[in-house]
Write a protein that holds these residues in place. Sequence first.
Motif, PDB file in Angstrom:
ATOM      1  N   LEU A  10       0.817  -1.163  -0.030  1.00  0.00           N
ATOM      2  CA  LEU A  10      -0.180   0.096  -0.091  1.00  0.00           C
ATOM      3  C   LEU A  10       0.762   1.407   0.094  1.00  0.00           C
ATOM      4  CD1 LEU A  10      -2.992   0.929   0.224  1.00  0.00           C
ATOM      5  CD2 LEU A  10      -2.895   0.884   2.507  1.00  0.00           C
ATOM      6  N   ARG A  11       1.774   1.198   0.804  1.00  0.00           N
ATOM      7  CA  ARG A  11       2.797   2.473   0.730  1.00  0.00           C
ATOM      8  C   ARG A  11       3.567   2.642  -0.511  1.00  0.00           C
ATOM      9  NH1 ARG A  11       4.858   0.624   5.835  1.00  0.00           N
ATOM     10  NH2 ARG A  11       6.735  -0.017   5.024  1.00  0.00           N
ATOM     11  N   GLN A  12       3.959   1.303  -1.233  1.00  0.00           N
ATOM     12  CA  GLN A  12       4.575   1.438  -2.435  1.00  0.00           C
ATOM     13  C   GLN A  12       3.738   2.288  -3.560  1.00  0.00           C
ATOM     14  OE1 GLN A  12       5.967  -2.560  -2.795  1.00  0.00           O
ATOM     15  NE2 GLN A  12       7.868  -2.084  -2.137  1.00  0.00           N
ATOM     16  N   ASP A  13       2.414   1.753  -3.382  1.00  0.00           N
ATOM     17  CA  ASP A  13       1.452   2.193  -4.598  1.00  0.00           C
ATOM     18  C   ASP A  13       1.174   3.572  -4.176  1.00  0.00           C
ATOM     19  OD1 ASP A  13       1.153  -0.466  -5.496  1.00  0.00           O
ATOM     20  OD2 ASP A  13      -0.625  -1.022  -4.461  1.00  0.00           O
ATOM     21  N   ARG A  14       1.119   4.028  -3.039  1.00  0.00           N
ATOM     22  CA  ARG A  14       0.849   5.665  -2.812  1.00  0.00           C
ATOM     23  C   ARG A  14       1.880   6.448  -3.197  1.00  0.00           C
ATOM     24  NH1 ARG A  14      -1.108   4.996   3.381  1.00  0.00           N
ATOM     25  NH2 ARG A  14      -3.438   4.339   2.817  1.00  0.00           N
ATOM     26  N   ALA A  15       3.282   5.891  -3.072  1.00  0.00           N
ATOM     27  CA  ALA A  15       4.604   6.712  -3.402  1.00  0.00           C
ATOM     28  C   ALA A  15       4.435   6.565  -5.094  1.00  0.00           C
ATOM     29  CB  ALA A  15       5.635   5.927  -2.741  1.00  0.00           C
ATOM     30  N   ARG A  16       4.116   5.790  -5.601  1.00  0.00           N
ATOM     31  CA  ARG A  16       4.063   5.674  -6.980  1.00  0.00           C
ATOM     32  C   ARG A  16       2.982   6.621  -7.607  1.00  0.00           C
ATOM     33  NH1 ARG A  16       4.197   0.152  -6.662  1.00  0.00           N
ATOM     34  NH2 ARG A  16       6.368  -0.772  -7.350  1.00  0.00           N
ATOM     35  N   ALA A  17       2.011   6.642  -6.882  1.00  0.00           N
ATOM     36  CA  ALA A  17       0.759   7.583  -7.392  1.00  0.00           C
ATOM     37  C   ALA A  17       1.363   9.077  -7.383  1.00  0.00           C
ATOM     38  CB  ALA A  17      -0.456   7.293  -6.755  1.00  0.00           C
ATOM     39  N   GLU A  18       1.715   9.393  -5.939  1.00  0.00           N
ATOM     40  CA  GLU A  18       2.276  10.626  -5.948  1.00  0.00           C
ATOM     41  C   GLU A  18       3.584  10.985  -6.757  1.00  0.00           C
ATOM     42  OE1 GLU A  18       3.878  10.660  -1.847  1.00  0.00           O
ATOM     43  OE2 GLU A  18       1.913  10.464  -0.880  1.00  0.00           O
ATOM     44  N   ALA A  19       4.234   9.904  -7.160  1.00  0.00           N
ATOM     45  CA  ALA A  19       5.534  10.334  -8.162  1.00  0.00           C
ATOM     46  C   ALA A  19       4.819  10.587  -9.501  1.00  0.00           C
ATOM     47  CB  ALA A  19       6.279   9.194  -8.398  1.00  0.00           C
ATOM     48  N   ARG A  20       3.817   9.867 -10.150  1.00  0.00           N
ATOM     49  CA  ARG A  20       3.112   9.893 -11.299  1.00  0.00           C
ATOM     50  C   ARG A  20       2.394  11.238 -11.281  1.00  0.00           C
ATOM     51  NH1 ARG A  20       1.024   4.340 -10.493  1.00  0.00           N
ATOM     52  NH2 ARG A  20       2.608   3.193 -11.749  1.00  0.00           N
ATOM     53  N   ALA A  21       1.787  11.696 -10.037  1.00  0.00           N
ATOM     54  CA  ALA A  21       1.105  12.921 -10.052  1.00  0.00           C
ATOM     55  C   ALA A  21       2.216  14.162 -10.329  1.00  0.00           C
ATOM     56  CB  ALA A  21       0.390  13.055  -8.973  1.00  0.00           C
ATOM     57  N   LEU A  22       3.276  14.132  -9.685  1.00  0.00           N
ATOM     58  CA  LEU A  22       4.258  15.182  -9.807  1.00  0.00           C
ATOM     59  C   LEU A  22       4.770  15.017 -11.119  1.00  0.00           C
ATOM     60  CD1 LEU A  22       6.313  14.654  -6.363  1.00  0.00           C
ATOM     61  CD2 LEU A  22       4.747  16.671  -7.043  1.00  0.00           C
ATOM     62  N   LEU A  23       5.015  13.871 -11.859  1.00  0.00           N
ATOM     63  CA  LEU A  23       5.619  13.915 -13.418  1.00  0.00           C
ATOM     64  C   LEU A  23       4.373  14.347 -14.106  1.00  0.00           C
ATOM     65  CD1 LEU A  23       7.109  10.218 -13.333  1.00  0.00           C
ATOM     66  CD2 LEU A  23       8.360  12.702 -13.449  1.00  0.00           C
ATOM     67  N   ALA A  24       3.221  14.263 -13.951  1.00  0.00           N
ATOM     68  CA  ALA A  24       2.157  14.966 -14.653  1.00  0.00           C
ATOM     69  C   ALA A  24       1.858  16.327 -14.567  1.00  0.00           C
ATOM     70  CB  ALA A  24       1.031  14.193 -14.480  1.00  0.00           C
ATOM     71  N   GLY A  25       2.544  16.963 -13.326  1.00  0.00           N
ATOM     72  CA  GLY A  25       2.599  18.409 -13.253  1.00  0.00           C
ATOM     73  C   GLY A  25       1.303  18.674 -12.301  1.00  0.00           C
TER      74      GLY A  25
END
Length: 129
Positions: A10-25
């Motif tokens: 769950l923590r890894q999935d949240r970190a990926r989602a946050e990183a994707r959001a940052l990459l998307a701006g």
Amino acid sequence: GDSAAEQLKLRQDRARAEARALLAGKSVQKSGASSSASHQQKHSKRAFSRVLDDPLQTWMKKTTYLSNDYSRKVHDFKSLAQTKQDLAVDLQFKQVELAKRRSNLAITQSFETIKNPLLHPTRKNLKPK
């Protein structure tokens, strides 16, 4: 189930989602923390991260514990008696080798070897003093 493994996933999935959001701006709101503008991407192009988009690789495991034989122990601990027996055999082998090196035959062979003149491998004109 394994609650620790589920929490880690769950923590890894949240970190990926946050990183994707940052990459998307997009701005990411963490629980209890406000997002700053410095974390937002300033480029007009959409960034791409192959690492974040790929799922975790199942083949990237510690191979120490993987084996074709499931009945084989990972750690094979010996008893104290077995350890002492192995040390005694090893010590006996080393004593025999040492006795061979200290024998009269070995000593005389070392004197015979030194009778031949020594030559430098690259500078043949050098002689030992």
